[in-house]
Design a protein around this motif. Structure first.
Motif, PDB file in Angstrom:
ATOM      1  N   PHE A  24       0.818  -1.214   0.000  1.00 14.73           N
ATOM      2  CA  PHE A  24       0.000   0.000   0.000  1.00 14.73           C
ATOM      3  C   PHE A  24       0.859   1.275   0.000  1.00 14.73           C
ATOM      4  O   PHE A  24       0.433   2.307  -0.468  1.00 14.73           O
ATOM      5  CB  PHE A  24      -0.907   0.049   1.247  1.00 14.73           C
ATOM      6  N   ARG A  25       2.037   1.182   0.537  1.00 13.19           N
ATOM      7  CA  ARG A  25       2.855   2.355   0.851  1.00 13.19           C
ATOM      8  C   ARG A  25       3.240   3.188  -0.373  1.00 13.19           C
ATOM      9  O   ARG A  25       3.520   2.652  -1.430  1.00 13.19           O
ATOM     10  CB  ARG A  25       4.130   1.887   1.545  1.00 13.19           C
ATOM     11  N   ASP A  26       3.229   4.502  -0.199  1.00 12.94           N
ATOM     12  CA  ASP A  26       3.843   5.404  -1.173  1.00 12.94           C
ATOM     13  C   ASP A  26       4.667   6.402  -0.386  1.00 12.94           C
ATOM     14  O   ASP A  26       4.131   7.228   0.350  1.00 12.94           O
ATOM     15  CB  ASP A  26       2.762   6.121  -2.002  1.00 12.94           C
ATOM     16  N   ARG A  27       5.994   6.285  -0.526  1.00 19.95           N
ATOM     17  CA  ARG A  27       6.887   7.087   0.321  1.00 19.95           C
ATOM     18  C   ARG A  27       6.931   8.544  -0.088  1.00 19.95           C
ATOM     19  O   ARG A  27       7.331   9.407   0.696  1.00 19.95           O
ATOM     20  CB  ARG A  27       8.294   6.486   0.321  1.00 19.95           C
ATOM     21  N   GLU A  28       6.529   8.832  -1.319  1.00 19.16           N
ATOM     22  CA  GLU A  28       6.588  10.224  -1.773  1.00 19.16           C
ATOM     23  C   GLU A  28       5.421  11.070  -1.263  1.00 19.16           C
ATOM     24  O   GLU A  28       5.600  11.991  -0.495  1.00 19.16           O
ATOM     25  CB  GLU A  28       6.648  10.284  -3.296  1.00 19.16           C
ATOM     26  N   LYS A  29       4.224  10.683  -1.701  1.00 20.38           N
ATOM     27  CA  LYS A  29       3.076  11.537  -1.381  1.00 20.38           C
ATOM     28  C   LYS A  29       2.116  10.943  -0.359  1.00 20.38           C
ATOM     29  O   LYS A  29       1.136  11.581   0.011  1.00 20.38           O
ATOM     30  CB  LYS A  29       2.288  11.807  -2.665  1.00 20.38           C
ATOM     31  N   GLY A  30       2.383   9.716   0.059  1.00 21.45           N
ATOM     32  CA  GLY A  30       1.429   9.077   0.960  1.00 21.45           C
ATOM     33  C   GLY A  30       0.229   8.560   0.196  1.00 21.45           C
ATOM     34  O   GLY A  30       0.264   8.475  -1.039  1.00 21.45           O
ATOM     35  N   LYS A  55      -5.168  12.932  -6.275  1.00 18.23           N
ATOM     36  CA  LYS A  55      -3.969  13.755  -6.073  1.00 18.23           C
ATOM     37  C   LYS A  55      -2.787  12.898  -5.642  1.00 18.23           C
ATOM     38  O   LYS A  55      -1.649  13.279  -5.794  1.00 18.23           O
ATOM     39  CB  LYS A  55      -4.246  14.833  -5.032  1.00 18.23           C
ATOM     40  N   ARG A  56      -3.106  11.730  -5.078  1.00 12.19           N
ATOM     41  CA  ARG A  56      -2.035  10.811  -4.689  1.00 12.19           C
ATOM     42  C   ARG A  56      -2.585   9.396  -4.729  1.00 12.19           C
ATOM     43  O   ARG A  56      -3.763   9.187  -5.024  1.00 12.19           O
ATOM     44  CB  ARG A  56      -1.512  11.153  -3.295  1.00 12.19           C
ATOM     45  N   LYS A  57      -1.726   8.440  -4.455  1.00 14.01           N
ATOM     46  CA  LYS A  57      -2.126   7.038  -4.526  1.00 14.01           C
ATOM     47  C   LYS A  57      -3.382   6.777  -3.703  1.00 14.01           C
ATOM     48  O   LYS A  57      -3.494   7.261  -2.576  1.00 14.01           O
ATOM     49  CB  LYS A  57      -0.980   6.178  -4.000  1.00 14.01           C
ATOM     50  N   LYS A  58      -4.291   6.003  -4.270  1.00 15.23           N
ATOM     51  CA  LYS A  58      -5.404   5.552  -3.434  1.00 15.23           C
ATOM     52  C   LYS A  58      -5.458   4.034  -3.421  1.00 15.23           C
ATOM     53  O   LYS A  58      -5.197   3.357  -4.406  1.00 15.23           O
ATOM     54  CB  LYS A  58      -6.732   6.170  -3.865  1.00 15.23           C
ATOM     55  N   VAL A  59      -5.767   3.537  -2.238  1.00 15.38           N
ATOM     56  CA  VAL A  59      -5.980   2.111  -2.062  1.00 15.38           C
ATOM     57  C   VAL A  59      -7.426   1.935  -1.625  1.00 15.38           C
ATOM     58  O   VAL A  59      -7.856   2.512  -0.623  1.00 15.38           O
ATOM     59  CB  VAL A  59      -5.017   1.514  -1.010  1.00 15.38           C
ATOM     60  N   ILE A  60      -8.172   1.174  -2.420  1.00 15.61           N
ATOM     61  CA  ILE A  60      -9.577   0.941  -2.108  1.00 15.61           C
ATOM     62  C   ILE A  60      -9.698  -0.455  -1.497  1.00 15.61           C
ATOM     63  O   ILE A  60      -9.182  -1.428  -2.053  1.00 15.61           O
ATOM     64  CB  ILE A  60     -10.441   1.041  -3.385  1.00 15.61           C
ATOM     65  N   MET A  61     -10.338  -0.543  -0.354  1.00 11.42           N
ATOM     66  CA  MET A  61     -10.506  -1.839   0.313  1.00 11.42           C
ATOM     67  C   MET A  61     -11.983  -2.203   0.405  1.00 11.42           C
ATOM     68  O   MET A  61     -12.811  -1.361   0.755  1.00 11.42           O
ATOM     69  CB  MET A  61      -9.974  -1.782   1.745  1.00 11.42           C
ATOM     70  N   VAL A  62     -12.270  -3.452   0.090  1.00 13.17           N
ATOM     71  CA  VAL A  62     -13.613  -3.991   0.308  1.00 13.17           C
ATOM     72  C   VAL A  62     -13.414  -5.348   0.981  1.00 13.17           C
ATOM     73  O   VAL A  62     -13.047  -6.324   0.331  1.00 13.17           O
ATOM     74  CB  VAL A  62     -14.404  -4.155  -1.014  1.00 13.17           C
ATOM     75  N   LEU A  63     -13.606  -5.392   2.296  1.00 15.54           N
ATOM     76  CA  LEU A  63     -13.332  -6.621   3.045  1.00 15.54           C
ATOM     77  C   LEU A  63     -14.616  -7.424   3.268  1.00 15.54           C
ATOM     78  O   LEU A  63     -15.689  -7.056   2.784  1.00 15.54           O
ATOM     79  CB  LEU A  63     -12.677  -6.269   4.387  1.00 15.54           C
ATOM     80  N   GLY A  64     -14.499  -8.519   3.990  1.00 17.81           N
ATOM     81  CA  GLY A  64     -15.666  -9.268   4.452  1.00 17.81           C
ATOM     82  C   GLY A  64     -16.428 -10.037   3.390  1.00 17.81           C
ATOM     83  O   GLY A  64     -17.523 -10.508   3.630  1.00 17.81           O
ATOM     84  N   SER A  65     -15.864 -10.145   2.179  1.00 14.30           N
ATOM     85  CA  SER A  65     -16.585 -10.754   1.054  1.00 14.30           C
ATOM     86  C   SER A  65     -17.899 -10.015   0.805  1.00 14.30           C
ATOM     87  O   SER A  65     -18.901 -10.607   0.393  1.00 14.30           O
ATOM     88  CB  SER A  65     -16.852 -12.255   1.279  1.00 14.30           C
ATOM     89  N   ASN A  66     -17.871  -8.722   1.051  1.00 15.52           N
ATOM     90  CA  ASN A  66     -19.060  -7.903   0.810  1.00 15.52           C
ATOM     91  C   ASN A  66     -19.498  -7.938  -0.645  1.00 15.52           C
ATOM     92  O   ASN A  66     -20.682  -7.819  -0.952  1.00 15.52           O
ATOM     93  CB  ASN A  66     -18.794  -6.444   1.213  1.00 15.52           C
ATOM     94  N   ILE A  67     -18.545  -8.147  -1.547  1.00 18.39           N
ATOM     95  CA  ILE A  67     -18.889  -8.216  -2.967  1.00 18.39           C
ATOM     96  C   ILE A  67     -19.831  -9.398  -3.250  1.00 18.39           C
ATOM     97  O   ILE A  67     -20.569  -9.396  -4.230  1.00 18.39           O
ATOM     98  CB  ILE A  67     -17.622  -8.299  -3.860  1.00 18.39           C
ATOM     99  N   GLY A  68     -19.823 -10.378  -2.338  1.00 23.35           N
ATOM    100  CA  GLY A  68     -20.664 -11.564  -2.479  1.00 23.35           C
ATOM    101  C   GLY A  68     -22.158 -11.281  -2.456  1.00 23.35           C
ATOM    102  O   GLY A  68     -22.957 -12.139  -2.839  1.00 23.35           O
ATOM    103  N   ASN A  69     -22.544 -10.100  -2.023  1.00 25.69           N
ATOM    104  CA  ASN A  69     -23.961  -9.727  -2.074  1.00 25.69           C
ATOM    105  C   ASN A  69     -24.417  -9.371  -3.490  1.00 25.69           C
ATOM    106  O   ASN A  69     -25.595  -9.172  -3.735  1.00 25.69           O
ATOM    107  CB  ASN A  69     -24.260  -8.549  -1.144  1.00 25.69           C
ATOM    108  N   LEU A  70     -23.448  -9.269  -4.402  1.00 27.46           N
ATOM    109  CA  LEU A  70     -23.784  -8.916  -5.790  1.00 27.46           C
ATOM    110  C   LEU A  70     -23.693 -10.147  -6.692  1.00 27.46           C
ATOM    111  O   LEU A  70     -22.736 -10.901  -6.619  1.00 27.46           O
ATOM    112  CB  LEU A  70     -22.815  -7.845  -6.308  1.00 27.46           C
ATOM    113  N   LYS A  71     -24.692 -10.312  -7.559  1.00 24.22           N
ATOM    114  CA  LYS A  71     -24.602 -11.351  -8.587  1.00 24.22           C
ATOM    115  C   LYS A  71     -23.496 -10.960  -9.555  1.00 24.22           C
ATOM    116  O   LYS A  71     -23.178  -9.778  -9.687  1.00 24.22           O
ATOM    117  CB  LYS A  71     -25.937 -11.474  -9.321  1.00 24.22           C
ATOM    118  N   HIS A  72     -22.944 -11.942 -10.279  1.00 28.94           N
ATOM    119  CA  HIS A  72     -21.772 -11.671 -11.123  1.00 28.94           C
ATOM    120  C   HIS A  72     -21.903 -10.446 -12.050  1.00 28.94           C
ATOM    121  O   HIS A  72     -20.977  -9.630 -12.096  1.00 28.94           O
ATOM    122  CB  HIS A  72     -21.392 -12.915 -11.922  1.00 28.94           C
ATOM    123  N   PRO A  73     -23.011 -10.267 -12.772  1.00 27.94           N
ATOM    124  CA  PRO A  73     -23.085  -9.090 -13.646  1.00 27.94           C
ATOM    125  C   PRO A  73     -22.970  -7.767 -12.880  1.00 27.94           C
ATOM    126  O   PRO A  73     -22.289  -6.838 -13.329  1.00 27.94           O
ATOM    127  CB  PRO A  73     -24.469  -9.218 -14.298  1.00 27.94           C
TER     128      PRO A  73
END
Ligand code: AVJ
Length: 321
Positions: free
Chosen positions: A72-78, A153-171
């Motif tokens: 996740f780290r970005d030493r320049e801009k965070g 403006k700087r690096k972003k890390v998007i997190m989706v934990l808990g298998s939350n995506i599992g509430n969505l059908k594949h499409p």
């Protein structure tokens, strides 16, 4: 049957309840499980021995904290660490602690559909990790996707934990992932948890506890309809029913009417009839394997960088770019 009274479907909740209960077969969205009571019930679910998902993901984050953190780290801009469906943040705190201890320059932006959860988490982090820079928000997935583009403006890390995506059908999952991809620049990462295929009995048990916590959680959508939009569901006359189809790897939750009923929801001016044994479909919890996740990534224009698994290989977190 029409009316000229001012019963407007002025919220998404009203609109979707009207649609779902008017449809055949009937359905309601699981996103409406999460209010103050639902959040508490879900915390109880996460603490149940049958609900292995939370423990597995906690193990992954604990065993690979440094590797994940350094990815996740970005030493320049965070970076901006954006979490969709943050809930109580229990698992995320493992990473947050590593990141603060190791002088990461970052803002933590938890987003959740539950106002209650966002409030509790913000208050908790202010006490537990006062040096952490938190910028919390209430919203649902497809709603907040647009706003993600503002974080460039700087690096972003998007997190989706808990298998939350599992509430969505594949499409829908592909639509969701594609939109995440659209919001991502080349240096950005997506870190996402996917519950894996396993012994069907283990999966079924996770959604079918003897103590009735999952049942109460499932029924909370009816309780909400009663309280918030004037429904008169007799909640105890519905039975929680869970199935797991190992072919499609989909767990499905239903509420089944145990007798014929007429239900009125005043604020949406709706009266619906239930036949004995008629169903309301309330939730899907999709399960995955590497092949399915690779396919989802490909369809969405994402690339898998690496993945992490628990000891039993029940659960995996994938890193995408
Ligand atoms: C929070 C959507 C990942 O589907 O496993 C738990 C919700 N439903 N028990 C899941 C849930 C019933 C959970 N997610």
């Amino acid at each position: 049957m029409t009316t000229t009274f001012t019963t407007s479907l002025d919220t998404t909740f009203k609109k979707e309840v009207f649609e779902g209960l008017s449809a055949f077969p009937k359905y309601l969205s699981s996103k409406y499980f999460y209010d103050k009571k639902g959040d508490k019930l879900f915390q109880d679910i996460m603490a149940m021995p049958e609900y292995y998902l939370t423990g597995c993901e906690f193990q992954i984050l604990s065993n690979h904290t440094e590797t994940i953190g350094e990815l996740f780290r970005d030493r320049e801009k965070g970076l901006d660490l954006i979490e969709l469906g943050a809930g109580d943040g229990k698992k995320t705190k493992v990473l947050l602690k590593y990141m603060t201890k190791n002088n990461f320059n970052f803002v933590y932006k938890p987003i959740d559909i539950s106002e209650n959860a966002v409030e509790l988490l913000s208050n908790n982090l202010a006490i537990e990790m006062p040096i952490l820079n938190v910028d919390a928000e209430v919203g649902e997935y497809f709603e907040v996707l647009e706003r993600l583009k503002g974080f460039n403006k700087r690096k972003k890390v998007i997190m989706v934990l808990g298998s939350n995506i599992g509430n969505l059908k594949h499409p829908k999952a592909i639509e969701f992932l594609s939109k995440l991809k659209e919001a991502m620049l080349s240096n950005d990462l997506l870190f996402m948890g996917f519950d894996q295929k396993k012994n069907p009995q283990t999966i079924l048990n996770a959604y079918n506890d003897e103590t009735g916590i999952t049942e109460a959680f499932n029924k909370n959508v009816l309780t909400r309809i009663n309280r918030e939009i004037g429904g008169n569901f007799e909640v105890e006359k519905f039975k929680h029913w869970e199935v797991y189809d190992p072919e499609t790897a989909t767990a499905k939750s239903f509420l089944v009417a145990t007798e014929p009923m007429q239900v009125t929801v005043e604020k949406i001016n709706l009266t619906v009839n239930f036949e004995k044994w008629e169903t309301i479909h309330t939730e899907i919890s999709q399960k995955y394997d590497d092949k399915i996740v690779s396919w989802l990534a490909e369809e969405s224009g994402l690339e898998i960088v690496t993945s992490f698994s628990d000891d039993k290989e029940y659960y995996k977190n994938y890193v995408f770019r």
